[in-house]
Design a protein around this motif. Sequence first.
Motif, short mmCIF file in Angstrom:
data_model
loop_
_atom_site.label_atom_id
_atom_site.label_comp_id
_atom_site.label_asym_id
_atom_site.label_seq_id
_atom_site.Cartn_x
_atom_site.Cartn_y
_atom_site.Cartn_z
N SER A 5 121.34 41.65 73.55
CA SER A 5 121.36 41.26 72.13
C SER A 5 119.94 41.13 71.58
N PHE A 6 119.68 41.87 70.51
CA PHE A 6 118.40 41.76 69.83
C PHE A 6 118.45 40.70 68.73
N GLY A 7 119.64 40.33 68.30
CA GLY A 7 119.76 39.46 67.14
C GLY A 7 119.44 40.23 65.89
N ALA A 8 119.90 41.49 65.85
CA ALA A 8 119.50 42.42 64.80
C ALA A 8 119.81 41.93 63.40
N HIS A 9 120.94 41.26 63.23
CA HIS A 9 121.35 40.82 61.90
C HIS A 9 120.91 39.39 61.59
N ASP A 10 120.25 38.74 62.56
CA ASP A 10 119.76 37.38 62.33
C ASP A 10 118.54 37.40 61.42
N PRO A 11 118.39 36.40 60.57
CA PRO A 11 117.16 36.33 59.77
C PRO A 11 115.97 36.00 60.66
N LEU A 12 114.83 36.51 60.28
CA LEU A 12 113.60 36.34 61.06
C LEU A 12 112.93 35.02 60.69
N THR A 13 112.58 34.21 61.68
CA THR A 13 111.83 32.98 61.38
C THR A 13 110.35 33.31 61.22
N ARG A 14 109.62 32.39 60.62
CA ARG A 14 108.18 32.62 60.44
C ARG A 14 107.45 32.64 61.78
N SER A 15 107.93 31.90 62.76
CA SER A 15 107.32 31.95 64.09
C SER A 15 107.54 33.32 64.73
N GLU A 16 108.76 33.83 64.63
CA GLU A 16 109.05 35.15 65.18
C GLU A 16 108.23 36.21 64.46
N MET A 17 108.06 36.05 63.15
CA MET A 17 107.25 36.99 62.39
C MET A 17 105.81 37.00 62.89
N ALA A 18 105.24 35.82 63.15
CA ALA A 18 103.86 35.73 63.63
C ALA A 18 103.70 36.49 64.93
N LYS A 19 104.65 36.31 65.84
CA LYS A 19 104.56 36.99 67.14
C LYS A 19 104.64 38.50 66.97
N MET A 20 105.61 38.97 66.19
CA MET A 20 105.79 40.41 66.03
C MET A 20 104.57 41.06 65.38
N ILE A 21 104.00 40.41 64.38
CA ILE A 21 102.87 41.01 63.67
C ILE A 21 101.60 40.95 64.52
N ILE A 77 114.74 38.34 55.44
CA ILE A 77 114.68 39.63 56.10
C ILE A 77 115.35 39.57 57.46
N LYS A 78 116.13 40.58 57.76
CA LYS A 78 116.80 40.67 59.05
C LYS A 78 115.82 41.18 60.11
N ARG A 79 116.07 40.79 61.35
CA ARG A 79 115.20 41.22 62.44
C ARG A 79 115.19 42.74 62.58
N ALA A 80 116.31 43.38 62.33
CA ALA A 80 116.37 44.84 62.43
C ALA A 80 115.49 45.49 61.37
N ASP A 81 115.54 44.98 60.13
CA ASP A 81 114.72 45.55 59.06
C ASP A 81 113.24 45.31 59.32
N ALA A 82 112.90 44.14 59.87
CA ALA A 82 111.50 43.86 60.20
C ALA A 82 111.00 44.84 61.25
N ALA A 83 111.84 45.13 62.25
CA ALA A 83 111.46 46.08 63.30
C ALA A 83 111.21 47.46 62.72
N LEU A 84 112.06 47.88 61.79
CA LEU A 84 111.91 49.19 61.17
C LEU A 84 110.59 49.28 60.40
N MET A 85 110.27 48.23 59.64
CA MET A 85 109.02 48.24 58.86
C MET A 85 107.80 48.28 59.78
#
Length: 310
Positions: free
Chosen positions: A121-137, A69-77
Amino acid sequence: MVFQKSVRKFIASAATAAIIASSIVPAASASSNKFSDVPEFYQDAVDYLVSNEIVNGIGDGKFGNDYHIKRADAALMLTRALGYENYRAPDSGFEDVPEYAQNAVNVLKDLGIVSGKSATSFGAHDPLTRSEMAKMIALTFDIPVAGEAHPFQDVNPIYTDYVQALYNAGITNGTGETTYGANDLTTRGQFAIFLSKANQYERNVPDVLVSDLSGTINEDQSVTITGQASEIEKIIVVIPTNESEISIEAEVVNGYFSVTTDMPAANIHTIIVKDEEGNVLYEGIREEAQVKSAAYGQIYFKEGYVKEQF
Protein backbone atom coordinates in the motif's frame (compact mmCIF):
# COMPACT_ATOMS: atom_id res chain seq x y z
CA MET A 1 31.10 28.21 -9.72
CA VAL A 2 27.81 26.31 -9.75
CA PHE A 3 28.03 22.56 -10.27
CA GLN A 4 25.26 20.31 -11.44
CA LYS A 5 23.57 18.32 -8.73
CA SER A 6 24.41 14.64 -8.86
CA VAL A 7 21.85 12.48 -10.58
CA ARG A 8 20.40 9.73 -8.41
CA LYS A 9 20.90 6.08 -9.20
CA PHE A 10 18.22 5.22 -11.73
CA ILE A 11 17.82 2.19 -13.94
CA ALA A 12 15.67 2.86 -17.00
CA SER A 13 14.55 -0.16 -18.96
CA ALA A 14 12.92 1.90 -21.70
CA ALA A 15 13.70 5.53 -22.42
CA THR A 16 11.06 5.76 -25.11
CA ALA A 17 8.07 4.68 -23.05
CA ALA A 18 4.76 6.41 -23.59
CA ILE A 19 3.91 9.55 -21.68
CA ILE A 20 2.06 8.84 -18.46
CA ALA A 21 -1.69 9.40 -18.61
CA SER A 22 -2.75 11.76 -15.88
CA SER A 23 -5.98 12.38 -14.04
CA ILE A 24 -4.96 16.02 -13.88
CA VAL A 25 -6.74 17.61 -16.80
CA PRO A 26 -4.30 18.63 -19.59
CA ALA A 27 -4.56 22.18 -20.71
CA ALA A 28 -2.86 24.48 -23.12
CA SER A 29 -0.04 26.59 -21.78
CA ALA A 30 -1.77 28.53 -19.08
CA SER A 31 -1.14 30.89 -16.25
CA SER A 32 -2.72 31.10 -12.84
CA ASN A 33 -4.82 34.12 -13.79
CA LYS A 34 -6.89 31.66 -15.85
CA PHE A 35 -7.72 29.78 -12.68
CA SER A 36 -10.51 31.36 -10.71
CA ASP A 37 -9.35 29.89 -7.38
CA VAL A 38 -5.64 30.89 -7.25
CA PRO A 39 -4.96 33.85 -4.92
CA GLU A 40 -2.14 36.24 -5.74
CA PHE A 41 0.14 34.68 -3.08
CA TYR A 42 0.23 31.41 -5.05
CA GLN A 43 0.25 32.76 -8.59
CA ASP A 44 4.00 32.76 -9.28
CA ALA A 45 4.37 29.18 -8.04
CA VAL A 46 1.41 27.89 -10.01
CA ASP A 47 2.53 29.78 -13.13
CA TYR A 48 5.99 28.20 -12.83
CA LEU A 49 4.64 24.66 -12.58
CA VAL A 50 2.09 25.13 -15.35
CA SER A 51 4.63 26.69 -17.73
CA ASN A 52 7.01 23.78 -17.09
CA GLU A 53 4.22 21.24 -17.71
CA ILE A 54 4.51 19.81 -14.21
CA VAL A 55 0.85 20.37 -13.35
CA ASN A 56 -2.35 21.77 -14.78
CA GLY A 57 -5.78 22.50 -13.37
CA ILE A 58 -8.55 20.19 -12.27
CA GLY A 59 -11.05 21.44 -14.83
CA ASP A 60 -13.80 24.07 -14.92
CA GLY A 61 -11.19 26.83 -14.82
CA LYS A 62 -9.92 25.79 -11.40
CA PHE A 63 -6.52 24.74 -10.09
CA GLY A 64 -7.90 23.20 -6.89
CA ASN A 65 -5.71 25.52 -4.85
CA ASP A 66 -7.27 24.72 -1.47
CA TYR A 67 -7.86 21.02 -2.13
CA HIS A 68 -5.71 18.57 -0.21
CA ILE A 69 -3.23 16.95 -2.57
CA LYS A 70 -3.27 13.17 -2.82
CA ARG A 71 -0.04 11.22 -2.44
CA ALA A 72 -0.47 9.81 -5.95
CA ASP A 73 -0.77 13.28 -7.50
CA ALA A 74 2.25 14.51 -5.53
CA ALA A 75 4.27 11.56 -6.87
CA LEU A 76 3.25 12.37 -10.43
CA MET A 77 4.28 16.03 -10.09
CA LEU A 78 7.65 15.12 -8.57
CA THR A 79 8.40 12.64 -11.33
CA ARG A 80 7.57 15.25 -13.96
CA ALA A 81 9.79 17.76 -12.18
CA LEU A 82 12.66 15.24 -12.37
CA GLY A 83 12.02 14.71 -16.07
CA TYR A 84 11.50 10.97 -15.50
CA GLU A 85 7.86 10.69 -16.54
CA ASN A 86 8.81 8.73 -19.68
CA TYR A 87 11.08 6.23 -17.94
CA ARG A 88 10.08 2.83 -16.69
CA ALA A 89 11.08 1.41 -13.31
CA PRO A 90 10.47 -1.93 -11.58
CA ASP A 91 6.99 -2.48 -10.23
CA SER A 92 6.67 -1.03 -6.74
CA GLY A 93 4.43 -3.79 -5.45
CA PHE A 94 1.82 -1.26 -4.31
CA GLU A 95 -1.69 -2.41 -5.16
CA ASP A 96 -3.59 0.82 -4.49
CA VAL A 97 -2.02 3.16 -7.05
CA PRO A 98 -4.30 4.35 -9.88
CA GLU A 99 -3.09 3.69 -13.39
CA TYR A 100 -2.20 7.30 -14.18
CA ALA A 101 0.29 7.43 -11.30
CA GLN A 102 1.65 3.88 -11.33
CA ASN A 103 4.83 4.60 -13.24
CA ALA A 104 5.51 7.75 -11.23
CA VAL A 105 5.28 5.84 -7.97
CA ASN A 106 7.44 3.04 -9.41
CA VAL A 107 10.11 5.60 -10.32
CA LEU A 108 10.10 7.30 -6.93
CA LYS A 109 10.27 3.99 -5.09
CA ASP A 110 13.16 2.85 -7.28
CA LEU A 111 14.97 6.09 -6.46
CA GLY A 112 14.41 5.59 -2.73
CA ILE A 113 12.22 8.68 -2.41
CA VAL A 114 9.07 6.85 -1.26
CA SER A 115 8.54 3.61 0.58
CA GLY A 116 4.78 3.43 1.00
CA LYS A 117 2.54 2.76 3.98
CA SER A 118 3.21 -1.00 3.74
CA ALA A 119 4.68 -3.50 1.29
CA THR A 120 1.48 -3.44 -0.78
CA SER A 121 0.00 0.00 0.00
CA PHE A 122 1.31 3.38 -1.06
CA GLY A 123 -1.61 5.28 0.44
CA ALA A 124 -2.18 6.68 -3.03
CA HIS A 125 -5.51 8.33 -2.26
CA ASP A 126 -4.49 9.60 1.18
CA PRO A 127 -3.86 13.32 1.56
CA LEU A 128 -0.20 14.26 1.92
CA THR A 129 0.92 15.70 5.26
CA ARG A 130 3.41 18.55 5.40
CA SER A 131 5.96 16.23 7.02
CA GLU A 132 5.60 13.72 4.20
CA MET A 133 5.90 16.57 1.71
CA ALA A 134 9.18 17.72 3.28
CA LYS A 135 10.66 14.24 2.98
CA MET A 136 9.57 13.72 -0.61
CA ILE A 137 10.84 17.11 -1.78
CA ALA A 138 14.16 17.00 0.11
CA LEU A 139 14.95 13.54 -1.29
CA THR A 140 13.75 14.34 -4.81
CA PHE A 141 16.01 17.37 -5.15
CA ASP A 142 18.95 16.10 -3.06
CA ILE A 143 18.70 19.10 -0.73
CA PRO A 144 21.36 18.61 1.96
CA VAL A 145 20.82 18.67 5.71
CA ALA A 146 22.94 21.70 6.48
CA GLY A 147 23.01 24.90 8.48
CA GLU A 148 21.30 25.63 11.75
CA ALA A 149 18.66 23.41 13.31
CA HIS A 150 15.10 24.36 12.47
CA PRO A 151 13.12 26.07 15.29
CA PHE A 152 9.95 24.00 14.95
CA GLN A 153 8.73 22.03 17.95
CA ASP A 154 6.02 19.99 16.24
CA VAL A 155 8.22 17.92 13.92
CA ASN A 156 8.58 14.20 14.53
CA PRO A 157 12.28 13.13 14.71
CA ILE A 158 11.65 10.88 11.70
CA TYR A 159 11.14 13.97 9.54
CA THR A 160 13.33 16.56 11.26
CA ASP A 161 16.30 16.26 8.88
CA TYR A 162 14.08 16.81 5.85
CA VAL A 163 12.40 19.84 7.40
CA GLN A 164 15.81 21.23 8.38
CA ALA A 165 17.00 20.79 4.80
CA LEU A 166 14.05 22.78 3.42
CA TYR A 167 14.31 25.38 6.18
CA ASN A 168 17.96 26.16 5.47
CA ALA A 169 17.38 26.11 1.72
CA GLY A 170 14.80 28.88 2.18
CA ILE A 171 11.94 26.70 0.96
CA THR A 172 9.90 26.88 4.16
CA ASN A 173 9.55 29.23 7.12
CA GLY A 174 6.93 27.11 8.87
CA THR A 175 3.46 28.11 9.93
CA GLY A 176 4.71 30.01 12.98
CA GLU A 177 7.91 30.83 14.85
CA THR A 178 8.03 27.40 16.46
CA THR A 179 5.59 25.40 14.32
CA TYR A 180 6.00 23.79 10.93
CA GLY A 181 2.46 22.45 10.75
CA ALA A 182 3.97 19.00 10.56
CA ASN A 183 0.74 17.03 10.73
CA ASP A 184 -1.35 19.46 8.69
CA LEU A 185 -2.62 18.24 5.33
CA THR A 186 -0.94 19.82 2.31
CA THR A 187 -3.04 21.82 -0.11
CA ARG A 188 -2.31 21.88 -3.81
CA GLY A 189 -1.38 25.53 -3.50
CA GLN A 190 1.13 24.83 -0.73
CA PHE A 191 2.62 21.95 -2.68
CA ALA A 192 2.96 24.23 -5.71
CA ILE A 193 4.99 26.72 -3.67
CA PHE A 194 7.26 24.08 -2.14
CA LEU A 195 7.77 22.29 -5.44
CA SER A 196 8.44 25.43 -7.48
CA LYS A 197 11.01 26.67 -4.93
CA ALA A 198 12.72 23.28 -4.77
CA ASN A 199 12.74 22.88 -8.55
CA GLN A 200 14.53 26.21 -8.85
CA TYR A 201 16.90 25.49 -5.98
CA GLU A 202 20.58 25.46 -6.90
CA ARG A 203 23.32 24.46 -4.55
CA ASN A 204 26.28 26.84 -4.66
CA VAL A 205 29.61 25.22 -3.89
CA PRO A 206 33.07 26.76 -3.39
CA ASP A 207 35.24 27.51 -6.39
CA VAL A 208 36.98 24.16 -6.12
CA LEU A 209 39.01 22.71 -8.97
CA VAL A 210 39.45 18.93 -9.05
CA SER A 211 41.39 17.50 -11.97
CA ASP A 212 43.80 14.87 -13.35
CA LEU A 213 42.27 11.76 -11.84
CA SER A 214 44.01 8.51 -12.60
CA GLY A 215 44.39 5.08 -11.07
CA THR A 216 47.46 2.93 -10.54
CA ILE A 217 47.06 -0.85 -10.40
CA ASN A 218 49.27 -2.15 -7.60
CA GLU A 219 51.01 -5.53 -7.38
CA ASP A 220 48.35 -6.83 -4.99
CA GLN A 221 45.71 -5.77 -7.56
CA SER A 222 44.42 -2.93 -5.38
CA VAL A 223 43.94 0.38 -7.17
CA THR A 224 45.32 3.70 -5.93
CA ILE A 225 43.41 6.69 -7.30
CA THR A 226 45.10 10.08 -7.26
CA GLY A 227 44.11 13.55 -8.33
CA GLN A 228 44.62 17.27 -7.83
CA ALA A 229 42.36 19.61 -5.86
CA SER A 230 42.52 23.27 -4.94
CA GLU A 231 40.70 25.41 -2.37
CA ILE A 232 39.60 22.40 -0.32
CA GLU A 233 41.07 20.33 2.53
CA LYS A 234 39.13 17.07 2.29
CA ILE A 235 37.31 15.26 -0.49
CA ILE A 236 35.27 12.07 -0.86
CA VAL A 237 35.97 9.72 -3.76
CA VAL A 238 32.86 7.77 -4.78
CA ILE A 239 33.06 4.68 -6.97
CA PRO A 240 29.63 3.42 -8.14
CA THR A 241 29.12 -0.34 -8.22
CA ASN A 242 26.39 -2.61 -9.51
CA GLU A 243 24.56 -2.63 -6.18
CA SER A 244 25.61 0.49 -4.27
CA GLU A 245 28.77 2.57 -4.17
CA ILE A 246 32.08 2.81 -2.35
CA SER A 247 32.95 6.11 -0.65
CA ILE A 248 36.48 6.88 0.57
CA GLU A 249 37.49 10.10 2.33
CA ALA A 250 40.88 11.66 1.64
CA GLU A 251 42.85 14.64 2.89
CA VAL A 252 44.13 17.06 0.28
CA VAL A 253 47.84 17.66 0.92
CA ASN A 254 49.74 20.24 -1.12
CA GLY A 255 47.03 20.13 -3.75
CA TYR A 256 46.97 16.33 -4.16
CA PHE A 257 44.86 13.49 -2.79
CA SER A 258 45.17 9.72 -2.91
CA VAL A 259 42.89 6.79 -2.00
CA THR A 260 43.30 3.04 -2.38
CA THR A 261 40.55 0.51 -2.99
CA ASP A 262 40.49 -3.28 -3.28
CA MET A 263 37.86 -3.08 -6.02
CA PRO A 264 39.18 -4.76 -9.20
CA ALA A 265 40.31 -2.28 -11.78
CA ALA A 266 37.99 -3.84 -14.36
CA ASN A 267 35.00 -2.82 -12.22
CA ILE A 268 35.98 0.83 -11.92
CA HIS A 269 34.17 2.61 -14.73
CA THR A 270 33.37 6.03 -13.24
CA ILE A 271 34.74 8.22 -10.49
CA ILE A 272 32.84 10.94 -8.63
CA VAL A 273 34.55 13.38 -6.26
CA LYS A 274 32.45 15.24 -3.70
CA ASP A 275 33.03 17.68 -0.87
CA GLU A 276 31.98 16.85 2.68
CA GLU A 277 28.48 18.29 2.08
CA GLY A 278 27.89 15.99 -0.88
CA ASN A 279 28.39 18.55 -3.65
CA VAL A 280 29.77 16.97 -6.82
CA LEU A 281 33.15 18.49 -7.71
CA TYR A 282 34.27 16.11 -10.44
CA GLU A 283 32.72 13.33 -12.49
CA GLY A 284 35.10 11.18 -14.49
CA ILE A 285 34.41 8.54 -17.12
CA ARG A 286 36.98 5.80 -17.64
CA GLU A 287 38.66 6.21 -21.00
CA GLU A 288 38.45 3.46 -23.59
CA ALA A 289 42.12 2.52 -23.78
CA GLN A 290 42.62 0.58 -20.58
CA VAL A 291 44.92 -2.00 -19.14
CA LYS A 292 43.15 -5.11 -17.86
CA SER A 293 42.82 -5.79 -14.15
CA ALA A 294 45.34 -8.61 -14.35
CA ALA A 295 48.07 -6.23 -15.52
CA TYR A 296 49.95 -3.45 -13.80
CA GLY A 297 49.54 0.02 -15.16
CA GLN A 298 47.36 3.12 -15.24
CA ILE A 299 43.66 3.85 -15.50
CA TYR A 300 42.72 7.26 -16.84
CA PHE A 301 39.48 9.20 -16.47
CA LYS A 302 38.16 11.95 -18.70
CA GLU A 303 36.02 14.61 -17.07
CA GLY A 304 32.37 14.58 -18.03
CA TYR A 305 28.84 14.51 -16.72
CA VAL A 306 28.07 11.04 -15.40
CA LYS A 307 24.54 9.71 -15.08
CA GLU A 308 24.88 6.64 -12.90
CA GLN A 309 23.30 3.57 -14.44
CA PHE A 310 24.35 0.81 -12.08
